[in-house]
Design a protein around this motif. Structure first.
Motif, PDB file in Angstrom:
ATOM      1  N   THR A   1       0.859  -1.198   0.000  1.00  0.00           N
ATOM      2  CA  THR A   1       0.000   0.000   0.000  1.00  0.00           C
ATOM      3  C   THR A   1       0.886   1.236   0.000  1.00  0.00           C
ATOM      4  O   THR A   1       1.818   1.330   0.814  1.00  0.00           O
ATOM      5  CB  THR A   1      -0.909   0.022   1.251  1.00  0.00           C
ATOM      6  OG1 THR A   1      -1.683  -1.177   1.274  1.00  0.00           O
ATOM      7  CG2 THR A   1      -1.841   1.239   1.224  1.00  0.00           C
ATOM      8  N   ILE A   2       0.638   2.125  -0.927  1.00  0.00           N
ATOM      9  CA  ILE A   2       1.408   3.372  -1.014  1.00  0.00           C
ATOM     10  C   ILE A   2       0.447   4.545  -0.810  1.00  0.00           C
ATOM     11  O   ILE A   2      -0.534   4.692  -1.555  1.00  0.00           O
ATOM     12  CB  ILE A   2       2.101   3.505  -2.376  1.00  0.00           C
ATOM     13  CG1 ILE A   2       3.051   2.318  -2.602  1.00  0.00           C
ATOM     14  CG2 ILE A   2       2.852   4.833  -2.469  1.00  0.00           C
ATOM     15  CD1 ILE A   2       3.773   2.327  -3.929  1.00  0.00           C
ATOM     16  N   ASP A   3       0.687   5.330   0.225  1.00  0.00           N
ATOM     17  CA  ASP A   3      -0.169   6.483   0.518  1.00  0.00           C
ATOM     18  C   ASP A   3       0.576   7.784   0.248  1.00  0.00           C
ATOM     19  O   ASP A   3       1.677   7.995   0.765  1.00  0.00           O
ATOM     20  CB  ASP A   3      -0.625   6.441   1.987  1.00  0.00           C
ATOM     21  CG  ASP A   3      -1.749   5.421   2.181  1.00  0.00           C
ATOM     22  OD1 ASP A   3      -1.665   4.615   3.133  1.00  0.00           O
ATOM     23  OD2 ASP A   3      -2.670   5.402   1.332  1.00  0.00           O
ATOM     24  N   GLY A   4      -0.027   8.626  -0.604  1.00  0.00           N
ATOM     25  CA  GLY A   4       0.493   9.971  -0.867  1.00  0.00           C
ATOM     26  C   GLY A   4      -0.607  10.950  -0.496  1.00  0.00           C
ATOM     27  O   GLY A   4      -1.332  10.722   0.484  1.00  0.00           O
ATOM     28  N   VAL A   5      -0.757  12.008  -1.275  1.00  0.00           N
ATOM     29  CA  VAL A   5      -1.829  12.978  -1.015  1.00  0.00           C
ATOM     30  C   VAL A   5      -2.575  13.229  -2.324  1.00  0.00           C
ATOM     31  O   VAL A   5      -1.985  13.724  -3.305  1.00  0.00           O
ATOM     32  CB  VAL A   5      -1.250  14.304  -0.462  1.00  0.00           C
ATOM     33  CG1 VAL A   5      -2.367  15.345  -0.324  1.00  0.00           C
ATOM     34  CG2 VAL A   5      -0.545  14.070   0.861  1.00  0.00           C
ATOM     35  N   ALA A   6      -3.872  12.868  -2.327  1.00  0.00           N
ATOM     36  CA  ALA A   6      -4.677  13.166  -3.522  1.00  0.00           C
ATOM     37  C   ALA A   6      -4.821  14.683  -3.630  1.00  0.00           C
ATOM     38  O   ALA A   6      -4.980  15.382  -2.619  1.00  0.00           O
ATOM     39  CB  ALA A   6      -6.047  12.511  -3.393  1.00  0.00           C
TER      40      ALA A   6
ATOM     41  N   ALA B   1       1.247   9.102  -5.222  1.00  0.00           N
ATOM     42  CA  ALA B   1       1.381   7.665  -4.896  1.00  0.00           C
ATOM     43  C   ALA B   1       1.710   6.849  -6.144  1.00  0.00           C
ATOM     44  O   ALA B   1       2.417   5.827  -6.067  1.00  0.00           O
ATOM     45  CB  ALA B   1       0.096   7.148  -4.263  1.00  0.00           C
ATOM     46  N   LEU B   2       1.249   7.287  -7.313  1.00  0.00           N
ATOM     47  CA  LEU B   2       1.507   6.487  -8.524  1.00  0.00           C
ATOM     48  C   LEU B   2       2.948   6.658  -9.007  1.00  0.00           C
ATOM     49  O   LEU B   2       3.557   5.717  -9.525  1.00  0.00           O
ATOM     50  CB  LEU B   2       0.512   6.850  -9.640  1.00  0.00           C
ATOM     51  CG  LEU B   2       0.595   5.995 -10.913  1.00  0.00           C
ATOM     52  CD1 LEU B   2       0.513   4.500 -10.597  1.00  0.00           C
ATOM     53  CD2 LEU B   2      -0.522   6.382 -11.897  1.00  0.00           C
ATOM     54  N   VAL B   3       3.517   7.834  -8.790  1.00  0.00           N
ATOM     55  CA  VAL B   3       4.941   8.023  -9.123  1.00  0.00           C
ATOM     56  C   VAL B   3       5.775   7.079  -8.245  1.00  0.00           C
ATOM     57  O   VAL B   3       6.673   6.374  -8.719  1.00  0.00           O
ATOM     58  CB  VAL B   3       5.351   9.501  -8.915  1.00  0.00           C
ATOM     59  CG1 VAL B   3       6.871   9.639  -8.897  1.00  0.00           C
ATOM     60  CG2 VAL B   3       4.734  10.377 -10.004  1.00  0.00           C
ATOM     61  N   ALA B   4       5.423   7.007  -6.965  1.00  0.00           N
ATOM     62  CA  ALA B   4       6.161   6.098  -6.063  1.00  0.00           C
ATOM     63  C   ALA B   4       5.982   4.643  -6.502  1.00  0.00           C
ATOM     64  O   ALA B   4       6.929   3.861  -6.562  1.00  0.00           O
ATOM     65  CB  ALA B   4       5.650   6.286  -4.638  1.00  0.00           C
ATOM     66  N   ALA B   5       4.739   4.284  -6.872  1.00  0.00           N
ATOM     67  CA  ALA B   5       4.473   2.901  -7.294  1.00  0.00           C
ATOM     68  C   ALA B   5       5.266   2.564  -8.552  1.00  0.00           C
ATOM     69  O   ALA B   5       5.826   1.478  -8.691  1.00  0.00           O
ATOM     70  CB  ALA B   5       2.974   2.712  -7.535  1.00  0.00           C
TER      71      ALA B   5
ATOM     72  N   VAL C   1      -2.094   3.952  -3.928  1.00  0.00           N
ATOM     73  CA  VAL C   1      -1.946   2.841  -4.888  1.00  0.00           C
ATOM     74  C   VAL C   1      -1.749   1.559  -4.082  1.00  0.00           C
ATOM     75  O   VAL C   1      -0.996   1.537  -3.100  1.00  0.00           O
ATOM     76  CB  VAL C   1      -0.737   3.050  -5.828  1.00  0.00           C
ATOM     77  CG1 VAL C   1      -0.486   1.792  -6.683  1.00  0.00           C
ATOM     78  CG2 VAL C   1      -0.954   4.263  -6.724  1.00  0.00           C
ATOM     79  N   THR C   2      -2.497   0.520  -4.456  1.00  0.00           N
ATOM     80  CA  THR C   2      -2.226  -0.811  -3.864  1.00  0.00           C
ATOM     81  C   THR C   2      -1.728  -1.704  -4.998  1.00  0.00           C
ATOM     82  O   THR C   2      -2.203  -1.588  -6.142  1.00  0.00           O
ATOM     83  CB  THR C   2      -3.497  -1.430  -3.240  1.00  0.00           C
ATOM     84  OG1 THR C   2      -4.491  -1.537  -4.271  1.00  0.00           O
ATOM     85  CG2 THR C   2      -4.015  -0.575  -2.091  1.00  0.00           C
ATOM     86  N   LEU C   3      -0.757  -2.541  -4.693  1.00  0.00           N
ATOM     87  CA  LEU C   3      -0.208  -3.419  -5.731  1.00  0.00           C
ATOM     88  C   LEU C   3       0.311  -4.710  -5.096  1.00  0.00           C
ATOM     89  O   LEU C   3       0.471  -4.807  -3.880  1.00  0.00           O
ATOM     90  CB  LEU C   3       0.924  -2.725  -6.498  1.00  0.00           C
ATOM     91  CG  LEU C   3       2.152  -2.282  -5.713  1.00  0.00           C
ATOM     92  CD1 LEU C   3       3.407  -2.510  -6.552  1.00  0.00           C
ATOM     93  CD2 LEU C   3       2.057  -0.803  -5.331  1.00  0.00           C
TER      94      LEU C   3
ATOM     95  N   THR D   1       9.776  10.426  -2.475  1.00  0.00           N
ATOM     96  CA  THR D   1       8.460  10.907  -2.986  1.00  0.00           C
ATOM     97  C   THR D   1       7.563  11.444  -1.859  1.00  0.00           C
ATOM     98  O   THR D   1       6.422  11.814  -2.103  1.00  0.00           O
ATOM     99  CB  THR D   1       7.717   9.741  -3.680  1.00  0.00           C
ATOM    100  OG1 THR D   1       7.606   8.667  -2.726  1.00  0.00           O
ATOM    101  CG2 THR D   1       8.464   9.270  -4.926  1.00  0.00           C
ATOM    102  N   ARG D   2       8.085  11.417  -0.624  1.00  0.00           N
ATOM    103  CA  ARG D   2       7.305  11.853   0.554  1.00  0.00           C
ATOM    104  C   ARG D   2       5.950  11.135   0.602  1.00  0.00           C
ATOM    105  O   ARG D   2       4.888  11.749   0.786  1.00  0.00           O
ATOM    106  CB  ARG D   2       7.147  13.390   0.531  1.00  0.00           C
ATOM    107  CG  ARG D   2       8.497  14.080   0.862  1.00  0.00           C
ATOM    108  CD  ARG D   2       8.436  15.603   0.804  1.00  0.00           C
ATOM    109  NE  ARG D   2       8.153  16.056  -0.559  1.00  0.00           N
ATOM    110  CZ  ARG D   2       7.092  16.818  -0.848  1.00  0.00           C
ATOM    111  NH1 ARG D   2       6.255  17.170   0.106  1.00  0.00           N
ATOM    112  NH2 ARG D   2       6.869  17.180  -2.090  1.00  0.00           N
ATOM    113  N   THR D   3       6.057   9.802   0.378  1.00  0.00           N
ATOM    114  CA  THR D   3       4.846   8.954   0.534  1.00  0.00           C
ATOM    115  C   THR D   3       5.147   7.921   1.617  1.00  0.00           C
ATOM    116  O   THR D   3       6.253   7.826   2.118  1.00  0.00           O
ATOM    117  CB  THR D   3       4.553   8.201  -0.791  1.00  0.00           C
ATOM    118  OG1 THR D   3       5.707   7.424  -1.127  1.00  0.00           O
ATOM    119  CG2 THR D   3       4.212   9.171  -1.918  1.00  0.00           C
ATOM    120  N   THR D   4       4.112   7.147   1.962  1.00  0.00           N
ATOM    121  CA  THR D   4       4.288   6.049   2.921  1.00  0.00           C
ATOM    122  C   THR D   4       4.112   4.735   2.166  1.00  0.00           C
ATOM    123  O   THR D   4       3.097   4.567   1.471  1.00  0.00           O
ATOM    124  CB  THR D   4       3.200   6.129   4.028  1.00  0.00           C
ATOM    125  OG1 THR D   4       3.198   7.446   4.548  1.00  0.00           O
ATOM    126  CG2 THR D   4       3.475   5.117   5.127  1.00  0.00           C
TER     127      THR D   4
END
Ligand code: HGY
Ligand code: MN
Ligand code: MN
Length: 444
Positions: A250-255, A269-273, A312-314, A344-347
């Motif tokens: 699970t990748i969490d960013g900010v919509a 989140a999609l750039v991180a994925a 994003v979940t993958l 990417t400052r995501t989780t």
């Protein structure tokens, strides 16, 4: 009419005294019915075929789907028509047994009939219908086997449903954790999914088998890789099945607004994925060996062209015969994920969601497969399985072996999956011979 060689083979005379205690000669069991096998494979391929499609368009028969339920009902009818009584265990697996002494553990053989979305017409189907061929051929021959012969149709082998594969053979092998049946997928709870296919989640523990429940387990399967086809070898003798580690990520960013959010403050989140997908390929390719890594499923939320993706979940899965290699790949991808999250400052959260153990085939079963191929003057090659199979679950309960037949061009999990009809027949005959050879052994 069986040839002299086939008659001698069927009585075990060709195997020599060590394996065949003296007893009255049995009727011959020459070969399976290639035409009937083909007709059934073609009929089964119609369950889940794309509307207006043909055999060449493959099948979508995902576990628990209407197509899967209908195909299972058809197969149960075929078993009845063959004069075989069948049962469905609490995990939804279908069993049908023939003959043998009640005191002897059955020889189990079979496969699965659920498919991946847009899959092929042979993955699992061949091993399942060849198992039915073996039962019908032995029944028609009048041979009285010492061990009951039991075919099995494993439910939910593919990992499309609930993100986990070999799911119902896994239960038989005793791998079911609290809460597993409350898992949800596509609005369906797993316990309700089992009921859809005749399983009984309230009595799920009755599906668990004890070690030694079977004399041996055999599975005929298409190779799904290109080794046999490229070498022109008709029979593969599987030496072992790869372990599989599958992660839910699970990748969490900010919509945020796609038009008003400056590029330098996005937490996309999609750039991180996307970076993680490339990292999986890099990590899997960074060392010598047959290990593989795949991202096969990716869901973007809210999945709208004008929104910077917030989540994003993958899936990430690694496969190799060695658990040590898989553990190393897991550590490497976690390190890559941590670096991408910072960048990417995501989780990024990776959870090891399911594992398939590596499963070496039993040497005695491998030898019986090799002898069967040799008796029919078929070249055989020993090779590992890069695909996962129910056999790797059942290997924990009894001696296991797998017979492969060639996949044309090594293609599988695709409508282009193809195994030649004479290779299907040779595989079914090798399965028949191996089952009868194992039946003549008190131990393997
Ligand atoms: O995923 C696999 O390897 C198998 O085809 N289910
Ligand atoms: Mn498959
Ligand atoms: Mn399969």
């Amino acid at each position: 009419m069986p040839t002299r060689r086939e008659f001698l083979w069927s009585t075990g005379a060709l195997l020599g005294p060590a394996l065949t205690p003296a007893r009255a000669a049995q009727p011959a069991v020459a070969s399976t019915d290639a035409g009937r096998l083909r007709r059934r494979l073609e009929r089964l391929s119609q369950f889940g075929r794309p509307a207006g499609g043909s055999f060449a368009d493959g099948v979508s028969r995902v576990a628990y789907s209407d197509a899967d339920v209908a195909a299972r009902a058809w197969l149960l009818d075929e078993l009845r028509g063959a004069g075989l009584s069948s049962r469905i265990d609490a995990a939804g697996n279908i069993f049908a047994r023939l003959g043998g002494r009640a005191s002897a553990p059955p020889i189990l053989f079979g496969s699965h009939i659920d498919s991946v979305p847009s899959g092929g017409n042979f993955d699992g189907d061949l091993g399942t219908l060849a198992a039915l061929e073996v039962l019908e051929t032995v029944r028609a021959s009048g041979v009285a086997t010492r061990h009951p012969l039991e075919m099995v149709v494993w439910a939910h082998e593919e990992s499309t449903a609930f993100g986990r594969g070999t799911a119902c053979s896994r239960i038989v092998a005793g791998d079911l954790k609290a809460g597993d049946l409350d898992q949800e997928w596509n609005g369906l709870r797993r316990r309700d999914a089992l009921r859809r296919i005749g399983g009984d989640p309230d009595r799920i523990d009755t599906a668990v088998a004890a070690p030694g429940a079977w004399h041996a387990y055999l599975e005929l399967h298409i190779e799904q890789g290109g080794t046999l086809d490229a070498a022109g070898v008709p029979i593969g003798v599987v030496q072992g099945i790869v372990a599989i580690h599958r992660y839910d990520v699970t990748i969490d960013g900010v919509a945020n607004h796609a038009g008003t959010t400056p590029m330098d403050i996005r937490q996309d989140a999609l750039v991180a994925a996307s970076q993680l997908v490339l990292a999986v390929r890099r990590v899997a390719g960074a060392r010598e060996g047959r290990q593989v890594g795949t991202v096969g499923r990716l869901d973007v939320q809210p999945n709208s062209p004008n929104v910077v993706p917030g989540r994003v979940t993958l899936s990430v899965e690694f496969r190799d015969l060695s658990l040590q290699v898989l553990d190393g790949l897991g550590e490497a991808v976690r390190a890559e994920g941590a670096a991408i999250a910072r960048d990417t400052r995501t989780t990024i959260t990776l959870r090891l969601a399911s594992t398939n153990p590596p499963a070496p085939a039993h040497a005695g079963v491998m030898a019986a497969i090799q002898a069967s191929a040799a008796q029919r003057a078929l070249t055989a090659r020993v090779l590992p399985s890069g695909a996962g199979h129910d056999a790797q679950m059942i290997a924990a309960l009894c001696p296991m072996g797998m017979i492969f037949v060639p996949s044309v061009g090594g293609v599988s999990h695709s409508p282009r999956e193809l195994t030649r009809w004479d290779d299907c027949a040779r595989g079914a005959d090798t399965l028949l011979d191996t089952v009868l050879a194992l039946d003549r052994r008190d131990s393997i």
